[in-house]
Design an enzyme around this catalytic site. Structure first.
Site, PDB file in Angstrom:
ATOM      1  N   CYS A 222       0.995   3.851   2.120  1.00  3.41           N
ATOM      2  CA  CYS A 222       1.101   4.137   3.092  1.00  3.41           C
ATOM      3  C   CYS A 222       2.772   3.915   3.771  1.00  3.41           C
ATOM      4  CB  CYS A 222      -0.033   4.292   4.300  1.00  3.41           C
ATOM      5  SG  CYS A 222      -0.588   2.528   4.693  1.00  3.41           S
TER       6      CYS A 222
ATOM      7  N   CYS B 232       1.406  -1.346  -0.343  1.00  2.85           N
ATOM      8  CA  CYS B 232       0.032  -0.156  -0.228  1.00  2.85           C
ATOM      9  C   CYS B 232       1.104   0.949  -0.152  1.00  2.85           C
ATOM     10  CB  CYS B 232      -1.092  -0.048   1.195  1.00  2.85           C
ATOM     11  SG  CYS B 232       0.079   0.410   2.727  1.00  2.85           S
TER      12      CYS B 232
END
Length: 136
Positions: free
Chosen positions: A48, A46
Site C-alpha cells: 500500500c 508494504c
C-alpha cells in the site's frame, strides 16, 4: 531491519522529488521546529506504500498549494528517527505507512494505514490536497 538495497529505491521515490530524508532523531527534531507546514511521510516496504501512499503523496503536490517542508522517515529502517516521529504523532498509534501534516510544529492532519490501504493514490492525493487548502 530491512536491507538497504531494498529500502533505498523506495526512499529515492520521495527524496528525488524534494523530500528530506530524516534519518536521525536530531533531523526529526529540526524538521518539527520549522515554521510553516511540514509534511511527514512514514514510508514502508508494504504494497500500500508502493501502490497508493508514495504515488498519492507525490500527486498531492501538483495543486496550487503544497507544504513548505517535505520530509520522510522509513519504518523498519530508520529506527530511531521513526520512533521520534511517532512521538510527534501522538495520540495516534504507530502506523506505516502514514502521512502527517504539521503546521508550526502542531499536528493538523493525519492519514493512518487504514486511510491508505485499499484506497487509490488519487484518493490519497485528494485527501491531502483538501488538507493543504485548509492549512497551507
Amino acid at each position: 531491519m530491512y536491507p538497504e538495497d531494498i529500502v533505498i529505491p523506495m526512499k529515492e521515490q520521495l527524496t528525488m522529488n524534494g523530500f528530506e530524508d530524516l534519518t536521525t532523531v536530531e533531523k526529526v527534531d529540526e524538521a518539527m521546529k520549522k515554521e510553516g507546514t511540514t509534511l511527514v511521510m512514514v514510508n514502508s516496504v508494504c504494497g500500500c506504500a508502493a501502490g497508493a501512499a508514495r504515488p498519492g503523496v507525490l500527486m498531492s503536490l501538483t495543486g496550487d498549494k503544497a507544504p513548505d517542508n517535505l520530509t520522510t522517515v522509513f519504518a523498519g529502517f530508520d529506527i530511531d528517527a521513526v520512533k521520534r516521529v511517532r512521538e510527534y504523532l501522538m495520540p495516534f498509534p504507530p502506523s506505516s505507512p502514514a502521512v502527517a501534516l504539521f503546521k508550526n510544529g502542531e499536528l493538523v492532519h493525519m492519514l493512518e494505514r487504514h486511510h491508505i490501504e485499499g484506497h487509490s493514490a488519487e484518493a490519497i492525493a485528494a485527501n491531502l490536497k483538501e488538507a493543504y487548502e485548509e492549512f497551507v
